[in-house]
Design a protein around this motif. Structure first.
Motif, PDB file in Angstrom:
ATOM      1  N   LEU A  95      24.168  63.933  69.636  1.00 33.09           N
ATOM      2  CA  LEU A  95      23.890  64.579  70.922  1.00 33.09           C
ATOM      3  C   LEU A  95      25.137  64.544  71.814  1.00 33.09           C
ATOM      4  N   VAL A  96      25.915  63.475  71.703  1.00 33.17           N
ATOM      5  CA  VAL A  96      27.164  63.385  72.471  1.00 33.17           C
ATOM      6  C   VAL A  96      28.161  64.436  71.976  1.00 33.17           C
ATOM      7  N   LEU A  97      28.233  64.583  70.658  1.00 39.15           N
ATOM      8  CA  LEU A  97      29.141  65.591  70.091  1.00 39.15           C
ATOM      9  C   LEU A  97      28.738  66.988  70.555  1.00 39.15           C
ATOM     10  N   ALA A  98      27.448  67.241  70.584  1.00 36.70           N
ATOM     11  CA  ALA A  98      26.972  68.560  71.013  1.00 36.70           C
ATOM     12  C   ALA A  98      27.273  68.782  72.501  1.00 36.70           C
ATOM     13  N   MET A  99      27.175  67.711  73.293  1.00 37.61           N
ATOM     14  CA  MET A  99      27.508  67.857  74.716  1.00 37.61           C
ATOM     15  C   MET A  99      28.987  68.177  74.890  1.00 37.61           C
ATOM     16  N   GLU A 100      29.813  67.568  74.041  1.00 32.46           N
ATOM     17  CA  GLU A 100      31.245  67.868  74.079  1.00 32.46           C
ATOM     18  C   GLU A 100      31.474  69.343  73.726  1.00 32.46           C
ATOM     19  N   ALA A 101      30.783  69.822  72.701  1.00 35.56           N
ATOM     20  CA  ALA A 101      30.914  71.221  72.295  1.00 35.56           C
ATOM     21  C   ALA A 101      30.419  72.152  73.412  1.00 35.56           C
ATOM     22  N   LEU A 102      29.339  71.759  74.039  1.00 35.33           N
ATOM     23  CA  LEU A 102      28.793  72.543  75.153  1.00 35.33           C
ATOM     24  C   LEU A 102      29.815  72.629  76.287  1.00 35.33           C
ATOM     25  N   ASN A 103      30.426  71.485  76.616  1.00 35.35           N
ATOM     26  CA  ASN A 103      31.375  71.448  77.731  1.00 35.35           C
ATOM     27  C   ASN A 103      32.652  72.190  77.434  1.00 35.35           C
ATOM     28  N   LYS A 104      33.151  72.032  76.221  1.00 33.08           N
ATOM     29  CA  LYS A 104      34.434  72.639  75.881  1.00 33.08           C
ATOM     30  C   LYS A 104      34.300  74.114  75.504  1.00 33.08           C
ATOM     31  N   GLY A 105      33.204  74.473  74.910  1.00 31.43           N
ATOM     32  CA  GLY A 105      32.939  75.880  74.591  1.00 31.43           C
ATOM     33  C   GLY A 105      33.870  76.415  73.527  1.00 31.43           C
ATOM     34  N   GLY A 106      34.270  77.693  73.658  1.00 32.76           N
ATOM     35  CA  GLY A 106      35.129  78.334  72.664  1.00 32.76           C
ATOM     36  C   GLY A 106      34.459  78.313  71.302  1.00 32.76           C
ATOM     37  N   ASN A 107      35.284  78.018  70.266  1.00 37.14           N
ATOM     38  CA  ASN A 107      34.710  77.988  68.917  1.00 37.14           C
ATOM     39  C   ASN A 107      34.175  76.600  68.540  1.00 37.14           C
ATOM     40  N   LEU A 108      34.220  75.632  69.478  1.00 39.20           N
ATOM     41  CA  LEU A 108      33.809  74.269  69.109  1.00 39.20           C
ATOM     42  C   LEU A 108      32.328  74.175  68.712  1.00 39.20           C
ATOM     43  N   PRO A 109      31.422  74.856  69.428  1.00 41.01           N
ATOM     44  CA  PRO A 109      30.025  74.820  68.962  1.00 41.01           C
ATOM     45  C   PRO A 109      29.857  75.410  67.560  1.00 41.01           C
ATOM     46  N   ALA A 110      30.606  76.450  67.246  1.00 42.36           N
ATOM     47  CA  ALA A 110      30.510  77.060  65.905  1.00 42.36           C
ATOM     48  C   ALA A 110      30.996  76.080  64.849  1.00 42.36           C
ATOM     49  N   ILE A 111      32.088  75.377  65.165  1.00 38.95           N
ATOM     50  CA  ILE A 111      32.644  74.381  64.235  1.00 38.95           C
ATOM     51  C   ILE A 111      31.632  73.258  64.027  1.00 38.95           C
ATOM     52  N   MET A 112      31.096  72.779  65.139  1.00 41.81           N
ATOM     53  CA  MET A 112      30.107  71.695  65.059  1.00 41.81           C
ATOM     54  C   MET A 112      28.897  72.126  64.242  1.00 41.81           C
ATOM     55  N   ASN A 113      28.425  73.341  64.487  1.00 41.47           N
ATOM     56  CA  ASN A 113      27.243  73.828  63.787  1.00 41.47           C
ATOM     57  C   ASN A 113      27.480  73.904  62.278  1.00 41.47           C
ATOM     58  N   ALA A 114      28.650  74.402  61.904  1.00 44.51           N
ATOM     59  CA  ALA A 114      28.950  74.536  60.472  1.00 44.51           C
ATOM     60  C   ALA A 114      29.004  73.162  59.813  1.00 44.51           C
ATOM     61  N   ALA A 115      29.697  72.224  60.461  1.00 45.43           N
ATOM     62  CA  ALA A 115      29.800  70.871  59.891  1.00 45.43           C
ATOM     63  C   ALA A 115      28.420  70.236  59.799  1.00 45.43           C
ATOM     64  N   ASN A 116      27.605  70.480  60.804  1.00 41.33           N
ATOM     65  CA  ASN A 116      26.249  69.919  60.788  1.00 41.33           C
ATOM     66  C   ASN A 116      25.419  70.511  59.650  1.00 41.33           C
ATOM     67  N   GLU A 117      25.542  71.807  59.434  1.00 39.69           N
ATOM     68  CA  GLU A 117      24.781  72.416  58.330  1.00 39.69           C
ATOM     69  C   GLU A 117      25.187  71.796  56.991  1.00 39.69           C
ATOM     70  N   VAL A 118      26.484  71.581  56.822  1.00 38.35           N
ATOM     71  CA  VAL A 118      26.958  70.968  55.576  1.00 38.35           C
ATOM     72  C   VAL A 118      26.462  69.522  55.479  1.00 38.35           C
ATOM     73  N   ALA A 119      26.551  68.794  56.577  1.00 39.25           N
ATOM     74  CA  ALA A 119      26.150  67.375  56.574  1.00 39.25           C
ATOM     75  C   ALA A 119      24.648  67.230  56.289  1.00 39.25           C
ATOM     76  N   VAL A 120      23.840  68.083  56.901  1.00 41.28           N
ATOM     77  CA  VAL A 120      22.392  68.004  56.682  1.00 41.28           C
ATOM     78  C   VAL A 120      22.055  68.361  55.229  1.00 41.28           C
ATOM     79  N   TYR A 121      22.726  69.365  54.728  1.00 40.48           N
ATOM     80  CA  TYR A 121      22.542  69.762  53.325  1.00 40.48           C
ATOM     81  C   TYR A 121      22.827  68.564  52.418  1.00 40.48           C
ATOM     82  N   ALA A 122      23.931  67.875  52.704  1.00 42.58           N
ATOM     83  CA  ALA A 122      24.325  66.718  51.879  1.00 42.58           C
ATOM     84  C   ALA A 122      23.325  65.569  52.034  1.00 42.58           C
ATOM     85  N   PHE A 123      22.870  65.340  53.257  1.00 40.04           N
ATOM     86  CA  PHE A 123      21.898  64.258  53.479  1.00 40.04           C
ATOM     87  C   PHE A 123      20.599  64.552  52.725  1.00 40.04           C
ATOM     88  N   LEU A 124      20.171  65.813  52.744  1.00 38.91           N
ATOM     89  CA  LEU A 124      18.925  66.176  52.054  1.00 38.91           C
ATOM     90  C   LEU A 124      19.045  65.992  50.542  1.00 38.91           C
TER      91      LEU A 124
END
Ligand code: NAD
Ligand code: MG
Length: 387
Positions: A310-339
Motif C-alpha cells: 500500500l505504501v508503494l502504491a501511494m508512492e506511485a499515486l504521488n509520483k504519477g507518470g509511468n510509475l503506476p504502470a510499472i508497479m502494476n506490471a510488477a505486481n501482476e508478475v509477482a501475484v502470478y508467481a505467488f499463485l
C-alpha cells in the motif's frame, strides 16, 4: 429485440464479475441482452454461456481453442473470433451499447480504449486499466462524451454519493478496505502464508488475482489510483480506512464537512447492476441489509509497516507518470508467481519495489510509452523471480 433493451458486451464473461453480470442479465431479460461474450482460456464455460445467452459474438482468447468453440456453436448464428487482436477488433464493432470491462489485469486496457474510441459507455471493473493509463483513458471518455461507470464497489459507492452533487467540489474521498484475511497479522506470520490461505477472503468471493491483491492491500493501492482518475482528485484527497465488515462501501466528504456513505451487504451484483442500469436503479431481490445484525461497524488505520504494498502504491499515486504502470506490471508478475508457489507472500513486495526503482521514470508518457513501461517492468520482475 425491443429497442429499450441495453446490449451489453461482457469482456471477461467467464470470470467472477462476468458470471455475476450474466446473472443480472438473466434476472432482467426485458432490460438487457448479452451481445458480446469473451473468455481467455475457459472455452467450456464460454460455450455454455453462448448457448444460454445467445450473443451476437464470442471471442476466445487462446487461439488454439477456436475450432472447439466454433464447432460447438456451429448450429447457431453466433460469430466466433479468437486471439488477443480479436478482442480489440470486436470492441470496435458498433453492435453494443455498454461494455462491461471485466477482464483482469493489463489485458483489459486495449479493448476498453477501443470501446471509448467508438463512443461506447463503459462499466469498469478492470481497475488496472486506470492504474496503467488513467489519464489517457479518461481523456478518451471525455473527448467522446461517454461515461466510465465504476463497478468496483468502493468507486461505485463514491459515484452513487456524487449523484446530484455535480456543482459541489469533493473535499476528500474515504475508501474503505476490509483488511483482507491477514488483518492484524505481522510480517513474522505473513512470511509463511501460502496461496490457499491468502485465497480465503473473509467477505468477498472474487477472482484469484484480486483476492491476493486484497490480502496484500495492493488492491486498495490500485483503488486509490483508480479513484484519482475517475473522480479527478489530488493524491491527498484520497484516504483509506480499514472497515472489516464491508458494509460501508466508501464515503465522500464535501466542503461543508458533510460525509455521505453508501452502504449495503457485500455483493458485487449490486454495483454491477447499478453500472449496467445507470442512471436507473433496477428493482432487485438481493438480500437486504439489516443493521441490527451488525453489532458494530468498526474503523481503523491500515498497518502500513506490515502491508508495504500500500505504501508503494501511494508512492506511485504521488509520483504519477509511468510509475503506476510499472508497479502494476510488477505486481501482476509477482501475484502470478505467488499463485504458483514461486515466491513467498512478502517477496511480492520486494519484486515490486525493485522494479519500481529500476525502470526509467517518464513524467508524461504517451500510450506507446505506457505499453513499453509495462513490458520492461514485466521482463525485469520475471527476471528477479527467475520465472
Ligand atoms: P477473474 O479472474 O475471475 O476473471 C477474469 C476474466 O478475464 C475471465 O473471463 C478471463 O477469461 C479473462 N481474462 C483473463 N486473462 C485474460 C487475458 N490475458 N486476455 C483476455 N481475457 C482475459 O477476475 P475477476 O475477479 O472477475 O476480476 C475482473 C476485474 O474486475 C479485475 O480487474 C478485478 O480487479 C476487478 N474487480 C473484481 C471484483 C470481484 O469481486 N471479482 C471486484 C472489484 C473489481
Ligand atoms: Mg474494490
Amino acid at each position: 429485440m425491443s429497442n429499450h433493451q441495453r446490449r451489453i458486451a461482457i469482456f471477461g464473461s467467464t470470470g467472477s464479475i462476468g458470471t455475476q453480470a450474466l446473472e443480472v442479465i438473466a434476472s432482467h431479460p426485458d432490460k438487457f441482452t448479452a451481445e458480446i461474450l469473451t473468455a481467455h482460456g475457459n472455452e467450456e464455460l464460454l460455450i455454455e454461456q453462448a448457448q444460454k445467452y445467445n450473443p451476437n459474438i464470442v471471442v476466445i482468447g487462446e487461439e488454439k481453442k477456436y475450432l472447439k468453440v466454433k464447432e460447438a456453436l456451429a448450429n447457431t448464428d453466433i460469430k466466433v473470433f479468437a486471439g488477443e487482436k480479436a478482442l480489440e477488433e470486436v470492441a470496435g464493432m458498433d453492435c453494443y451499447d455498454l461494455m462491461l470491462a471485466a477482464i483482469v489485469g493489463y489485458a483489459g486496457l486495449r479493448p476498453t480504449l477501443k470501446a471509448l474510441e467508438i463512443g461506447k459507455a463503459v462499466g469498469l471493473a478492470n481497475k488496472e486499466t486506470l492504474v496503467v493509463a488513467g489519464d489517457i483513458v479518461m481523456r478518451k471518455a471525455v473527448e467522446n462524451r461517454v461515461p466510465v461507470i465504476p463497478v468496483d464497489s468502493e468507486h461505485s459507492a463514491i459515484f452513487q454519493c456524487l449523484v446530484g452533487e455535480t456543482r459541489n467540489p469533493i473535499e476528500k474521498v474515504i475508501l474503505t478496505a476490509s483488511g483482507g484475511p491477514f488483518l492484524g497479522r505481522k510480517p513474522n506470520y505473513l512470511v509463511n502464508v501460502k496461496r490457499e490461505h491468502a485465497l480465503q477472503h473473509p467477505n468477498w468471493s472474487m477472482g484469484a488475482k484480486i483476492t491476493i491483491d486484497s490480502a496484500t492491500l495492493m488492491n486498495k493501492g490500485l483503488e486509490m489510483i483508480e479513484a484519482k482518475w475517475l473522480f479527478n482528485l489530488q493524491p491527498d484527497q484520497i484516504q483509506v480506512v480499514i472497515h472489516p465488515q464491508s458494509i460501508i462501501h466508501s464515503m465522500v466528504q464535501f466542503e461543508d464537512g458533510s460525509v455521505k456513505a453508501q452502504m449495503g451487504l457485500p455483493d458485487m451484483k449490486l454495483p454491477i447492476q447499478y453500472a449496467m442500469g445507470f442512471p436507473q436503479r433496477i428493482k432487485s431481490n438481493f438480500p437486504r441489509l439489516d443493521l441490527k445484525k451488525f453489532n458494530t461497524l468498526s474503523f481503523e488505520e491500515p498497518d502500513l509497516r506490515t502491508f508495504r504494498n500500500l505504501v508503494l502504491a501511494m508512492e506511485a499515486l504521488n509520483k504519477g507518470g509511468n510509475l503506476p504502470a510499472i508497479m502494476n506490471a510488477a505486481n501482476e508478475v509477482a501475484v502470478y508467481a505467488f499463485l504458483r508457489n514461486r515466491v513467498n507472500f512478502l517477496d511480492m513486495t520486494d519484486v515490486i519495489e525493485k522494479t519500481m526503482n529500476k525502470i526509467s521514470f517518464i513524467e508524461q508518457p504517451t500510450l506507446e510509452e505506457y505499453y513499453q513501461s509495462d513490458g520492461e517492468a514485466r521482463t525485469f520482475a520475471a527476471d528477479i523471480i527467475k520465472l
